[in-house]
Design an enzyme around this catalytic site. Sequence first.
Site, PDB file in Angstrom:
ATOM      1  N   HIS A  71       0.855  -1.186   0.000  1.00 18.50           N
ATOM      2  CA  HIS A  71       0.000   0.000   0.000  1.00 18.50           C
ATOM      3  C   HIS A  71       0.891   1.236   0.000  1.00 18.50           C
ATOM      4  O   HIS A  71       2.024   1.201   0.494  1.00 18.50           O
ATOM      5  CB  HIS A  71      -0.884   0.023   1.237  1.00 18.50           C
ATOM      6  CG  HIS A  71      -1.946  -1.021   1.244  1.00 18.50           C
ATOM      7  ND1 HIS A  71      -3.025  -0.972   2.096  1.00 18.50           N
ATOM      8  CD2 HIS A  71      -2.113  -2.159   0.513  1.00 18.50           C
ATOM      9  CE1 HIS A  71      -3.807  -2.018   1.892  1.00 18.50           C
ATOM     10  NE2 HIS A  71      -3.265  -2.754   0.933  1.00 18.50           N
ATOM     11  N   GLU A  73       0.923   3.862   1.832  1.00 17.79           N
ATOM     12  CA  GLU A  73       1.394   4.260   3.155  1.00 17.79           C
ATOM     13  C   GLU A  73       2.574   3.405   3.605  1.00 17.79           C
ATOM     14  O   GLU A  73       3.564   3.934   4.129  1.00 17.79           O
ATOM     15  CB  GLU A  73       0.272   4.114   4.200  1.00 17.79           C
ATOM     16  CG  GLU A  73      -0.958   4.926   3.920  1.00 17.79           C
ATOM     17  CD  GLU A  73      -2.044   4.155   3.185  1.00 17.79           C
ATOM     18  OE1 GLU A  73      -3.223   4.324   3.539  1.00 17.79           O
ATOM     19  OE2 GLU A  73      -1.717   3.382   2.260  1.00 17.79           O
ATOM     20  N   CYS A 101      -6.208   1.838   5.820  1.00 18.82           N
ATOM     21  CA  CYS A 101      -6.832   0.596   6.274  1.00 18.82           C
ATOM     22  C   CYS A 101      -6.241   0.234   7.645  1.00 18.82           C
ATOM     23  O   CYS A 101      -5.322   0.893   8.146  1.00 18.82           O
ATOM     24  CB  CYS A 101      -6.580  -0.522   5.264  1.00 18.82           C
ATOM     25  SG  CYS A 101      -4.851  -1.067   5.189  1.00 18.82           S
ATOM     26  N   CYS A 104      -2.413  -0.402   7.565  1.00 17.65           N
ATOM     27  CA  CYS A 104      -1.629   0.826   7.460  1.00 17.65           C
ATOM     28  C   CYS A 104      -1.723   1.661   8.738  1.00 17.65           C
ATOM     29  O   CYS A 104      -0.732   2.263   9.163  1.00 17.65           O
ATOM     30  CB  CYS A 104      -2.076   1.624   6.238  1.00 17.65           C
ATOM     31  SG  CYS A 104      -1.670   0.796   4.685  1.00 17.65           S
TER      32      CYS A 104
END
Length: 168
Positions: A71, A73, A101, A104
């Site tokens: 992801h 992040e 999410c 993260c």
Amino acid sequence: MPGGAALSKPPAPRYGAGMTFASHMEAALEEARAAADRGEVPVGAVVVDPTGRAVAAAGNRTRELSDPTAHAEILALRAACAAAGSDRLPGHALYVTLEPCAMCAAAISNARIARLCYGAADPKSGGTAHGARVFTHPQCHHVPEIVDGLSAEASEALLRGFFAERRR
């Protein structure tokens, strides 16, 4: 948010070294656009050091890397930690186009990010204000200041456009 960080509106319009919240979010949006160009879900993230200088940026690369943890992040945090030579980023801010999410959010907590700024809310998969609400759990190591809704319209439009194109 009970027991966790309260969602707030941006404080003063400037944040370190003459940079603005808007300029950091625009950089995150550029990362999200680049992710979309690669066929990835358009999410971008930028890590900013305590002086206001961007030290890492990334867009989603889950498909490209065949890695469900890639992801934006996570990739930006990894790069910022490598640059700092530490697994902790105290005083740093993370700007991201979509509410993180749960995975993260946990990484943000573990990295000791001081401020999380995000654009679009994610009622389905969010982990801060929606869903798991990671920062409200007593097991959460660190709760950052949260600023939500920055460039929300642009972030939402990018996501809507990406998924509308996929459905054609």
